[in-house]
Design a protein around this motif. Sequence first.
Motif, PDB file in Angstrom:
ATOM      1  N   LEU A   1      -8.351   2.190  -4.401  1.00 14.62           N
ATOM      2  CA  LEU A   1      -9.061   2.662  -3.204  1.00 14.62           C
ATOM      3  C   LEU A   1     -10.564   2.407  -3.310  1.00 14.62           C
ATOM      4  O   LEU A   1     -11.203   2.017  -2.328  1.00 14.62           O
TER       5      LEU A   1
ATOM      6  N   SER B   1     -11.137  -1.223  -2.771  1.00  8.39           N
ATOM      7  CA  SER B   1     -10.904  -1.523  -1.355  1.00  8.39           C
ATOM      8  C   SER B   1     -12.167  -1.239  -0.543  1.00  8.39           C
ATOM      9  O   SER B   1     -12.578  -2.050   0.297  1.00  8.39           O
ATOM     10  N   ASN B   2     -12.767  -0.105  -0.794  1.00  6.68           N
ATOM     11  CA  ASN B   2     -14.002   0.244  -0.078  1.00  6.68           C
ATOM     12  C   ASN B   2     -15.141  -0.702  -0.432  1.00  6.68           C
ATOM     13  O   ASN B   2     -15.947  -1.083   0.436  1.00  6.68           O
TER      14      ASN B   2
ATOM     15  N   GLU C   1      -4.422  -3.230   0.592  1.00 11.64           N
ATOM     16  CA  GLU C   1      -4.800  -2.002   1.309  1.00 11.64           C
ATOM     17  C   GLU C   1      -5.590  -2.305   2.579  1.00 11.64           C
ATOM     18  O   GLU C   1      -5.463  -1.608   3.585  1.00 11.64           O
ATOM     19  N   ILE C   2      -6.429  -3.344   2.539  1.00  9.25           N
ATOM     20  CA  ILE C   2      -7.317  -3.604   3.684  1.00  9.25           C
ATOM     21  C   ILE C   2      -6.895  -4.842   4.473  1.00  9.25           C
ATOM     22  O   ILE C   2      -7.648  -5.325   5.322  1.00  9.25           O
TER      23      ILE C   2
ATOM     24  N   ARG D   1       1.219   4.051  -3.001  1.00 10.26           N
ATOM     25  CA  ARG D   1       0.747   5.397  -2.664  1.00 10.26           C
ATOM     26  C   ARG D   1       1.844   6.435  -2.936  1.00 10.26           C
ATOM     27  O   ARG D   1       1.573   7.509  -3.479  1.00 10.26           O
TER      28      ARG D   1
ATOM     29  N   PHE E   1      -9.467   2.415   6.830  1.00  9.26           N
ATOM     30  CA  PHE E   1      -8.888   1.115   6.471  1.00  9.26           C
ATOM     31  C   PHE E   1      -8.154   0.515   7.668  1.00  9.26           C
ATOM     32  O   PHE E   1      -7.593   1.247   8.499  1.00  9.26           O
TER      33      PHE E   1
ATOM     34  N   CYS F   1       0.834  -1.210   0.000  1.00  5.96           N
ATOM     35  CA  CYS F   1       0.000   0.000   0.000  1.00  5.96           C
ATOM     36  C   CYS F   1       0.871   1.262   0.000  1.00  5.96           C
ATOM     37  O   CYS F   1       0.625   2.206  -0.759  1.00  5.96           O
TER      38      CYS F   1
ATOM     39  N   ASN G   1      -9.617   6.526   2.515  1.00  9.63           N
ATOM     40  CA  ASN G   1      -9.000   5.338   3.132  1.00  9.63           C
ATOM     41  C   ASN G   1      -8.744   5.520   4.624  1.00  9.63           C
ATOM     42  O   ASN G   1      -8.001   4.752   5.238  1.00  9.63           O
TER      43      ASN G   1
END
Length: 522
Positions: free
Chosen positions: A48, A51-52, A84-85, A14, A165, A10, A162
Motif C-alpha cells: 500500500l 502504491s501511494n 493495486e493501482i 488483502r 486508488f 489486490c 487506499n
Amino acid sequence: MDLIGNRTLCSVLRESAEQQPEKSFLHFEDQNGILFEKNYGDFFQEVLRFSNALLKLGIKKGDHVVLHLPNNMEFFTAWFALAEIGGIMVPTNILSPADEMKYMITHSEAVLVITEEAYIEKFVSIKCETPTIQNIIITRHQGKFEGVLNFNELIKNESVNNAHFPTVLSEDIVALLYTSGTTSKPKGVQLTHANYIFTGELMARTIALTPEDRTFIVLPLFHGNAQYYSTMTAIMVGASIAVTEKFSASRYFKQAKTLGGTVGSLFAAPIRMILAKDYDEDLRDNPLRLVLFAQAVAEHQLMQFEEQFDVKLLQLYGMTETVGIPLINPLFGKRKNMSIGRPSIGYEVQLVDEHGLPVRQGEVGQIAVKGIPGRTLMKGYFKNEQATNDTLKDNWLLTGDNARIDEEGYFYFVDRLKDMIKRSGENIAAHEVEGVLAKHPAVFEAAVIGIPDEMRDEAIKAYVILQAGATVSEEALIEHCRERLAKFKVPDRIEFMTDFPRTAVGKIQKHVLRNSYLMTKN
C-alpha cells in the motif's frame, strides 16, 4: 459466475492479510546467504505504501512499468503495488542487453523502470532513445544515487490509505511478459488479474496445496513459471513462499531445508545440474514433498532424482500464453513422467494437423488448448494483432508444439514445429534423437538441430555435453544411435561442448546453435 469471479490480485492479497496478518509470507535468501522474512500483514502494508508512492510519481491505470530485478522481496512489492493501482508490470531478464531493453521499453511505452544499482548504466546508455521513461527507482540501495529514486526512501513515510486508488477489475491487464525472440522480436503476452487468479486456483487444487505448504522459488521471478505456479498458488490458499536470489545446484536441497520449502519447480537443466553434483545422503532429509518440472529429462535421471532426494516429481506442460498448465501428470494417479501428462481442470486439449483438424489416435499433431482469452488463456499479444489471430483461433490456442497421445490419454512431447528436421522427405523429431543420446552413460545432455544439406534438404547435427570425467568418441555415439534409431534419424556428426547457450530458465537456445553453425560455413 466461474471460480475466478470478480477477484483481483489486490483482493486476494488483502483477504489473506486481513485473515492472517501475523502469518509468515515471504522468506528470502540473498546471494550472500542473508535471510529476510515478512509476514502477510507487513507485506500488504508495504504494498500500500509503494502504491501511494507510485501514484505520487504520476503512475496511472494502464501505465507500463519495467521491473528489471533479480529475485528479491521488492519484486513482489512492486508487482502487487502496481496491481493495486491498475498499473501493468513488465518484468524483464537482468541479462538482457541494452538493445533488447530499448526494444521492450519502446514497444511497451513504459514510463518507469525499477531496478538495482548493477543495472543503472544499462538504462543510462539508452536514456535518449527511451523518452517515455520518466523515472528510475533503485531497490536494495542505501543512500542516494544521482538522478535515481530510492525505493526505501519513497515508502518510508507513505500512507497505507487506499480509499483513493483507481477501481481495478478482474479483466484488467496486470502484466506484460515478453517471450524469448528467436527469429523475430519478442512478443508481449498480455495477462489479466483473472489469468493469475485462475492459474493459482488451478495449481493449488491440482497439487493439493495447503496453508501449511511453502512454495520454493529458485527460478527467475520475471518468468511465468515462478509467477504462475509458485507465487499465485501460495497466495490463493494463504500459504507462504521461499525465494532464493539465485539458483545453486549444489545448495538446492540445503536451501530448501533452511527456508522450509515444501513444493519446488524446476526445468530439465537445473535437475541435471543437481544430479551432476557429488551426492550427499544427508540431502534425503529435506522438506520438499513435490517438485514440478518441465522439459525433457532422461528416465534414468528422473528415477535417480526421486530416489536420491526422496521427493516426488511431476512433469507438466505449459507456456506463457496458456498461463495455467493445460497438461500435468496426476499427483495421486498413475505418474508417467516421460509424458507431459493429461488435460487439467479448466482446459480442453487436442492434437491438430496443419489444417487445424484433429489427428487420429497415435498420430503426431500440434497441441491446441481451448480456453477463454483473458481468463484461462492470455488476453493476446500487445500491439500485434496478426500474431494474436495466428495463435488464438475460436478460443483455441495453437502452441507450436507437436505431441502424440497414448492409449491412456497421456500426451508425449515430440518437438517444436520449428525444430522438426526435414531429411529426404522424412520428418524427424530432434527430441527423439536427443532422448536416445541421453541414454548413453557418458552423455550429460544433448541438443540436435537440422543443418543445410544439398542432397537431403537437411542433415542432422548433434551437440553433446559429457558427464563429468566421462570420455566417448563421436563414432561410438553415432553407433549407439544406429542401434536404436531408424537409419534416416541417425546424426551425421556430433560436436562436443562444455555448455549450451541457454535462456534464463536453462532452456537450450537452438537458434543460437544454428546461427553459430551457419556463421562458420559463411
